[in-house]
Design a protein around this motif. Structure first.
Motif, PDB file in Angstrom:
ATOM      1  N   PRO A  90     120.098 -25.086 120.888  1.00  0.00           N
ATOM      2  CA  PRO A  90     120.949 -26.280 120.910  1.00  0.00           C
ATOM      3  C   PRO A  90     122.242 -26.035 120.155  1.00  0.00           C
ATOM      4  O   PRO A  90     122.309 -25.152 119.290  1.00  0.00           O
ATOM      5  N   PRO A  91     123.280 -26.792 120.464  1.00  0.00           N
ATOM      6  CA  PRO A  91     124.572 -26.608 119.781  1.00  0.00           C
ATOM      7  C   PRO A  91     124.431 -26.792 118.275  1.00  0.00           C
ATOM      8  O   PRO A  91     123.657 -27.619 117.808  1.00  0.00           O
ATOM      9  N   LYS A  92     125.198 -26.003 117.530  1.00  0.00           N
ATOM     10  CA  LYS A  92     125.135 -26.112 116.077  1.00  0.00           C
ATOM     11  C   LYS A  92     125.796 -27.395 115.592  1.00  0.00           C
ATOM     12  O   LYS A  92     125.398 -27.973 114.583  1.00  0.00           O
ATOM     13  N   HIS A  93     126.836 -27.825 116.294  1.00  0.00           N
ATOM     14  CA  HIS A  93     127.519 -29.058 115.919  1.00  0.00           C
ATOM     15  C   HIS A  93     126.991 -30.187 116.801  1.00  0.00           C
ATOM     16  O   HIS A  93     126.750 -30.008 117.987  1.00  0.00           O
ATOM     17  N   ASP A  94     126.833 -31.366 116.193  1.00  0.00           N
ATOM     18  CA  ASP A  94     126.185 -32.475 116.886  1.00  0.00           C
ATOM     19  C   ASP A  94     127.146 -33.155 117.857  1.00  0.00           C
ATOM     20  O   ASP A  94     127.495 -34.319 117.690  1.00  0.00           O
ATOM     21  N   SER A  95     127.557 -32.414 118.868  1.00  0.00           N
ATOM     22  CA  SER A  95     128.437 -32.967 119.888  1.00  0.00           C
ATOM     23  C   SER A  95     127.603 -33.489 121.045  1.00  0.00           C
ATOM     24  O   SER A  95     126.861 -32.717 121.668  1.00  0.00           O
ATOM     25  N   PRO A  96     127.687 -34.780 121.374  1.00  0.00           N
ATOM     26  CA  PRO A  96     126.881 -35.319 122.474  1.00  0.00           C
ATOM     27  C   PRO A  96     127.101 -34.588 123.796  1.00  0.00           C
ATOM     28  O   PRO A  96     126.143 -34.346 124.539  1.00  0.00           O
ATOM     29  N   LYS A  97     128.342 -34.249 124.098  1.00  0.00           N
ATOM     30  CA  LYS A  97     128.612 -33.571 125.367  1.00  0.00           C
ATOM     31  C   LYS A  97     128.002 -32.176 125.372  1.00  0.00           C
ATOM     32  O   LYS A  97     127.466 -31.724 126.393  1.00  0.00           O
ATOM     33  N   ASP A  98     128.087 -31.466 124.236  1.00  0.00           N
ATOM     34  CA  ASP A  98     127.472 -30.134 124.146  1.00  0.00           C
ATOM     35  C   ASP A  98     125.949 -30.247 124.219  1.00  0.00           C
ATOM     36  O   ASP A  98     125.285 -29.402 124.822  1.00  0.00           O
ATOM     37  N   ASN A  99     125.408 -31.280 123.576  1.00  0.00           N
ATOM     38  CA  ASN A  99     123.958 -31.502 123.646  1.00  0.00           C
ATOM     39  C   ASN A  99     123.511 -31.695 125.086  1.00  0.00           C
ATOM     40  O   ASN A  99     122.501 -31.126 125.523  1.00  0.00           O
ATOM     41  N   ALA A 100     124.255 -32.522 125.812  1.00  0.00           N
ATOM     42  CA  ALA A 100     123.906 -32.801 127.211  1.00  0.00           C
ATOM     43  C   ALA A 100     124.002 -31.533 128.056  1.00  0.00           C
ATOM     44  O   ALA A 100     123.133 -31.271 128.904  1.00  0.00           O
ATOM     45  N   ALA A 101     125.063 -30.738 127.832  1.00  0.00           N
ATOM     46  CA  ALA A 101     125.228 -29.503 128.599  1.00  0.00           C
ATOM     47  C   ALA A 101     124.085 -28.526 128.308  1.00  0.00           C
ATOM     48  O   ALA A 101     123.569 -27.863 129.221  1.00  0.00           O
ATOM     49  N   TRP A 102     123.679 -28.450 127.037  1.00  0.00           N
ATOM     50  CA  TRP A 102     122.558 -27.566 126.673  1.00  0.00           C
ATOM     51  C   TRP A 102     121.279 -28.016 127.366  1.00  0.00           C
ATOM     52  O   TRP A 102     120.573 -27.205 127.966  1.00  0.00           O
ATOM     53  N   TRP A 103     120.979 -29.305 127.290  1.00  0.00           N
ATOM     54  CA  TRP A 103     119.743 -29.814 127.882  1.00  0.00           C
ATOM     55  C   TRP A 103     119.740 -29.615 129.398  1.00  0.00           C
ATOM     56  O   TRP A 103     118.734 -29.202 129.982  1.00  0.00           O
TER      57      TRP A 103
END
Length: 611
Positions: free
Chosen positions: A228-241
């Motif tokens: 998962p992204p190291k920084h709590d970015s919602p968009k990065d979280n969504a892209a990872w998932w």
């Protein structure tokens, strides 16, 4: 683990078994959802009576069984994937060593030893003979390693050194496989249920231990997955998932439910599933602790005769609660801790009647005063989403009333605009101040809440399936949290702001909230004592003339201009005066915004209308 066993082992068979348990977990999840979201909801919606209530009780227990099965089978699946990963790595090392030995003219024997051919310069007219070597018995011992290097250096046959290297590589692979087998065997044996049909608090406590064990044992496997992204970015979280396979999602969710449940930007259904596991584990731990306390602290006699304090004589027929019982009851309530709040959350899942009012647990943490985020309705699909931020004194233990406020607003919004769906979220995603005249005079709680609230709101927008009308509702100190968040994040996906019972929002003008002053709505009841909130100078030095500036400048309050004042520049809406202070508690009007005209007007704003 010997050579023949590792050569014959097929990691793919364990991966296939993992897939089977994963399928079972999904089947259990589907069955649980069917019970909770269709069967039980329809019974509550259409039937009444003791028979219906009995059926609901049995269905609730069956739902628990399926949830437990879902969680444990997912852990078994992850454990098998982890075991297959470790064994595949060991087998690759073994196969590479065997292939390299063969290419060098060596032979690997059944016991893992390596035979090497004659070779090297002639000595006394003879080519140095071949032989057989085995892996070092102490590969990590520096002394043994030094002696082995010396032997290789002195041996006349260069094939000897090659064979030693192959033998050690084979030994390393076998040891790695043996260690993996020894590591995973007890973990897999522990993943079994009791021989009864009751999912107890002890069972859920064991789930937490099982999860920790599988996560620790499977570190190498889990580290191999996309992280998962190291920084709590919602968009990065969504892209990872979205980039994970179903298998990877299942395995990560199985061992990191707390992390997944807290990830802004992920679908509400995923966060709800993860947080429900965390909730059940936390509830089990708290319940077991409370039960132990009750066992060690039996209830004393509650009532005792009353003695007249003037005469010292007993008043016949009059009984009062004993001081001993009062002390015990206070200690009992403290021992019970956040259990009441957890039960209030679960009660929503046990009592809703239709899909539009289905609750989603979007965040949960029982540490310190506790945190919880509960949505009434699915925020990923709703036309309107309102996020309510509560204020001073809010804790997990007393969360029932705040969830009720979210329910009342969702219900009224659905009535106000039945052609569109509304999701109403209660967001306790921060540590709220607890003292009205102490903590609430410090902005540090709001300062710490700005990023979490911003990420949450951005995550709601990221996960939503289409366009959405979003409203941020703050009450009391929660208006400061909402105001600071909007002030410092100008691109939040928020269309409207509602500020009720506000001591100030950290801004002097509505335009500072970046959504247009005509979309910022505020109201404070006439009898709400928050009207007496002093300006900052008053809290610092009572003798400072600035402390009395409010007598002549009625728009300056604790955290900026009063959002209901003309100077603030927003819009206001009508609310009832509320009850007088002291008529029903210290300041009852401060809690009356979820009734009457106030509730109606907030519902109009939430659904895109004008009060």
């Amino acid at each position: 683990m010997d050579l023949a066993t590792l050569k014959a082992l097929k990691p793919s068979e364990y991966q296939e078994a993992a897939a089977g348990y994963r399928t079972t977990s999904k089947m259990a999840s589907t069955a649980k959802d069917a019970i909770d979201n269709r069967i039980s909801a329809q019974i509550r919606n259409q039937l009444e009576g003791e028979t219906a209530n009995a059926a609901l009780r049995e269905l609730k227990e069956l739902s628990k069984d399926f949830h437990y099965t879902q969680t444990e089978c997912a852990l078994i699946s992850t454990a098998l994937d982890g075991f297959a990963f470790d064994m595949a790595a060991a087998k690759r090392k073994l196969e590479a060593a065997i292939e390299d030995a063969k290419a060098a003219g060596c032979t690997v024997d059944a016991d893992g030893s390596v035979s090497f051919p004659a070779g090297g310069k002639e000595v006394d007219g003879k080519v140095p003979e071949g032989g057989t070597v085995s892996a070092s018995p102490s590969p990590t011992d520096p002394t043994a390693a030094a002696l082995e290097r010396q032997a290789v250096h002195m041996h006349p046959n260069p094939n000897f050194g090659k064979a030693v290297g192959f033998a050690d590589r084979i030994g390393d692979a076998l040891k790695e496989a043996t260690d993996a087998d020894a590591k995973w065997a007890p973990k897999l044996r522990a993943l079994k249920a009791d021989d009864d049909l009751v999912v107890s608090d002890k069972d859920w406590s064991d789930v937490k231990a099982d999860t920790d064990a599988v996560r620790d044992a499977g570190k190498s496997y889990l580290d191999s997955l996309p992280q998962p992204p190291k920084h709590d970015s919602p968009k990065d979280n969504a892209a990872w998932w979205n980039g994970l396979t179903d298998e990877q999602r299942s395995d990560y969710l199985a061992v990191h439910p707390d992390s997944v449940g807290a990830m802004d930007g992920l679908p509400a259904t995923v966060r709800d599933q993860a947080n429900h596991t965390v909730l059940d584990e936390a509830h089990a731990k708290a319940q077991l602790g409370y039960d132990a306390w009750l066992k060690n602290h039996p209830e004393p006699k509650r009532y005792e005769p009353y003695f007249n304090p003037m005469t010292g004589t007993e008043v016949k027929g009059t009984m009062v609660e004993s001081q001993e019982w009062k002390d015990w009851e206070k200690a009992r309530q403290e021992a019970r801790g956040p259990l009441g709040g957890m039960e209030a959350i679960q009660r929503r899942f046990d009592t809703y009647t239709d899909e539009s009012k289905r609750p989603y647990l979007l965040g949960f943490d029982d540490k310190n005063n506790g945190r919880a985020i509960v949505s009434i309705g699915n925020p990923d699909t709703a036309d309107n989403v309102v996020t309510y931020v509560p204020g001073t004194g809010t804790t997990l233990s007393g969360i029932d009333g705040d969830i009720r406020r979210a329910e009342l607003l969702q219900d009224r919004a659905s009535f106000t605009d039945p052609t569109h769906t509304t999701a109403s979220i209660m967001w306790l995603g921060y540590d709220a101040p607890q003292g009205l005249l102490s903590d609430a005079t410090d902005a540090k709680y709001a300062d710490a809440a700005r990023e979490p609230l911003s990420n949450f709101l951005t995550g709601i927008g990221t996960a939503h399936h289409g366009s959405v009308n979003s409203t941020l509702l703050g009450h009391s100190y929660g208006t400061l949290v909402a105001g600071e968040t909007m002030r410092d994040h100008p691109h939040l996906p928020v269309n409207n702001a509602i500020l009720v019972g506000s001591p100030g929002v950290g801004a002097n003008h509505a335009k500072d909230l970046h959504i247009g002053a005509d979309h910022v709505w505020a109201a404070t009841a006439k009898n709400d004592l928050v009207n007496l909130a002093p300006p900052p100078a008053g809290t610092l030095a009572p003798l400072n003339p600035m402390a009395y500036w409010r007598l002549f400048n009625d728009h300056s309050i604790m955290y900026g201009n009063d959002p209901t004042s003309d100077e603030f520049g927003g819009r206001t809406f009508h609310v009832a005066d509320g009850k007088l202070p002291g008529t029903d508690g210290f300041m009852p009007a401060h809690s009356q915004y979820w009734e009457g005209d106030s509730l109606n007007n907030m519902a109009k704003i939430v659904t895109g209308g004008t009060p």
